[in-house]
Design a protein around this motif. Structure first.
Motif, short mmCIF file in Angstrom:
data_model
loop_
_atom_site.label_atom_id
_atom_site.label_comp_id
_atom_site.label_asym_id
_atom_site.label_seq_id
_atom_site.Cartn_x
_atom_site.Cartn_y
_atom_site.Cartn_z
N PHE A 23 1.00 -1.30 0.13
CA PHE A 23 -0.04 0.11 0.11
C PHE A 23 0.82 1.28 0.19
O PHE A 23 1.71 1.62 0.95
CB PHE A 23 -0.70 0.07 1.26
CG PHE A 23 -1.93 -1.03 1.19
CD1 PHE A 23 -3.04 -1.14 0.48
CD2 PHE A 23 -1.83 -2.25 2.04
CE1 PHE A 23 -3.93 -2.22 0.34
CE2 PHE A 23 -2.50 -3.27 2.14
CZ PHE A 23 -3.82 -3.35 1.41
N PRO A 47 1.05 -11.46 14.77
CA PRO A 47 0.69 -10.34 15.53
C PRO A 47 -0.20 -9.37 14.41
O PRO A 47 -0.15 -9.45 13.12
CB PRO A 47 2.17 -9.83 15.85
CG PRO A 47 3.30 -10.69 14.90
CD PRO A 47 2.40 -11.77 14.51
N SER A 48 -0.79 -8.34 15.13
CA SER A 48 -1.40 -7.42 14.21
C SER A 48 -0.48 -6.52 13.43
O SER A 48 0.75 -6.46 13.76
CB SER A 48 -1.97 -6.56 15.40
OG SER A 48 -2.73 -5.34 14.92
N SER A 50 0.71 -8.00 10.56
CA SER A 50 1.52 -8.74 9.91
C SER A 50 0.92 -9.21 8.48
O SER A 50 1.92 -9.75 7.74
CB SER A 50 1.70 -9.94 10.82
OG SER A 50 0.61 -10.89 11.12
N GLY A 51 -0.26 -8.88 8.21
CA GLY A 51 -0.51 -8.98 6.96
C GLY A 51 -1.86 -10.08 6.64
O GLY A 51 -2.05 -10.27 5.34
N THR A 54 -4.92 -8.76 4.84
CA THR A 54 -4.53 -8.37 3.22
C THR A 54 -4.50 -9.69 2.54
O THR A 54 -4.90 -9.83 1.41
CB THR A 54 -3.27 -7.80 3.43
OG1 THR A 54 -3.33 -6.37 4.34
CG2 THR A 54 -2.85 -7.30 2.06
N GLU A 63 -8.63 -7.02 -2.96
CA GLU A 63 -7.06 -6.27 -3.13
C GLU A 63 -6.32 -6.98 -4.39
O GLU A 63 -6.80 -8.02 -4.73
CB GLU A 63 -6.08 -6.45 -2.18
CG GLU A 63 -6.75 -5.84 -0.94
CD GLU A 63 -6.81 -4.28 -0.70
OE1 GLU A 63 -6.67 -3.61 -1.83
OE2 GLU A 63 -7.40 -3.92 0.32
P1 ADP Z 1 -3.35 -7.98 10.13
O1 ADP Z 1 -4.56 -8.49 9.78
O2 ADP Z 1 -2.44 -9.15 10.27
O3 ADP Z 1 -3.34 -7.43 11.29
P2 ADP Z 1 -3.41 -6.36 7.66
O4 ADP Z 1 -3.35 -7.16 6.62
O5 ADP Z 1 -4.74 -5.44 8.27
O6 ADP Z 1 -2.78 -7.05 9.09
O7 ADP Z 1 -2.30 -5.15 7.60
C1 ADP Z 1 -1.10 -5.23 7.24
C2 ADP Z 1 -0.35 -3.62 7.05
O8 ADP Z 1 -1.12 -3.27 5.90
C3 ADP Z 1 -0.73 -2.59 8.30
O9 ADP Z 1 0.46 -2.00 8.56
C4 ADP Z 1 -1.87 -1.82 7.81
O10 ADP Z 1 -1.88 -0.69 8.27
C5 ADP Z 1 -1.79 -1.85 6.30
N1 ADP Z 1 -2.79 -1.84 5.20
C6 ADP Z 1 -3.83 -2.83 5.28
N2 ADP Z 1 -4.83 -2.35 4.55
C7 ADP Z 1 -4.39 -1.28 3.98
C8 ADP Z 1 -4.95 0.00 3.02
N3 ADP Z 1 -5.98 -0.25 2.54
N4 ADP Z 1 -4.25 0.87 2.90
C9 ADP Z 1 -2.99 1.23 3.52
N5 ADP Z 1 -2.57 0.31 4.25
C10 ADP Z 1 -3.01 -0.77 4.47
#
Ligand code: ADP
Ligand code: MG
Length: 262
Positions: A23, A47-48, A50-51, A54, A63
């Motif tokens: 991103f 951990p929070s 970690s992706g 996503t 995505e």
């Molecule tokens: P998890 O589910 O493991 O907590 P995420 O996949 O939600 O992690 O997020 C991983 C990283 O990607 C984080 O740093 C988050 O801020 C970033 N992120 C996720 N979605 C977006 C987005 N739509 N735009 C910008 N950054 C994003």
């Protein structure tokens, strides 16, 4: 590009090869590779940040990938192949793909102005073109299956969090998915409501549903998971049978994380 998967009945349901997603300047998925076979339950911890979410959102094509390959059964849906060549699906192909994948989120996202039955009916009528009578019969059966035979006509606001999440599962199942994705489905629930949702997921797994479950419920992973993947900073740092990963984690990040949740 790697070889297409075999078509001899052993084709994985999901095959991810070196998935990349950023991103802006934030490189979130840094080469995730894994596969899930038909009927398997893959649990994902980490951990929070970690992706994990996503990764699920890329599988569901909420995505677009920046790199690597994503195969769903026989279809290559990943976009940018190694070497930079672009592989595009049409909007119609993406829609077709997504119809076969059910997703359940931490927040239940039910339509507040529709009853439980209405929520479950909506997809089959709108997206699958089923007629109302057939869709209603199927929807009732699904609500029965998640233990909500007495709640057909209840609105989300009249249901507990655990009941709402079970409606959300029934709604996803109504689309007859070949794959179910769960993103921390019990994290928003009061502790006493977690079990009823995990029980529904357990019975789905026992019925042979292919599932990817992001969860920190160690007991569920141990009992139901075929494989447990531990993600950190956008990569899979450890993967294996849940009993082994949980019992004797090898990677320092897994050890540290598990010492906090166990
Ligand atoms: P998890 O589910 O493991 O907590 P995420 O996949 O939600 O992690 O997020 C991983 C990283 O990607 C984080 O740093 C988050 O801020 C970033 N992120 C996720 N979605 C977006 C987005 N739509 N735009 C910008 N950054 C994003
Ligand atoms: Mg998440």
């Amino acid at each position: 590009m790697s070889q297409p998967p075999p078509t001899d009945g052993t084709t994985p349901v999901v095959r991810a090869v070196d998935l990349q997603k950023s991103f802006g300047p934030v490189h979130v998925l840094r080469g995730v590779s894994l596969q899930v076979r038909a009927g398997e339950v893959l649990c994902v911890m980490g951990p929070s940040g970690s992706g994990k979410s996503t990764f699920l959102r890329c599988i569901n094509q909420l995505e677009r990938l920046d790199g690597g390959e994503l195969w769903l059964r026989e279809d290559l849906v990943g976009y940018r192949l190694r070497g930079g060549r672009l592989h595009e699906l049409t909007e119609r192909e993406i829609a077709r793909q997504r119809r076969g994948i059910g997703m359940v989120f931490q927040r239940f996202n039910l339509f507040p102005h529709m009853t439980a039955l209405g929520n479950v009916l909506e997809g089959p009528i709108r997206a699958l073109g089923h007629n109302r009578a057939a869709a209603e019969t199927a929807a009732r059966r699904l609500l029965d299956r998640v233990g909500l035979s007495d709640k057909y006509d209840a609105y989300p606001a009249q249901l507990s969090g655990g009941q709402q999440q079970r409606v959300a599962i029934a709604r996803a199942l109504a689309m007859e998915p070949y794959l179910m994705l769960f993103d921390e489905p019990t994290s928003a629930l009061d502790p006493e409501l977690v079990g009823e949702v995990l029980d529904v997921m357990k019975s789905l797994a026992a019925d042979g549903m292919t599932m990817i479950v992001v969860t920190h419920e160690v007991g569920f992973a141990r009992e139901v998971g075929d494989t447990l993947v531990f993600m950190d900073e956008g990569v899979v740092v450890e993967s294996g049978p849940p009993g082994i990963v949980l019992g004797a984690p090898q990677h320092p990040r897994t050890q540290e994380f598990l010492s906090r949740v166990l």
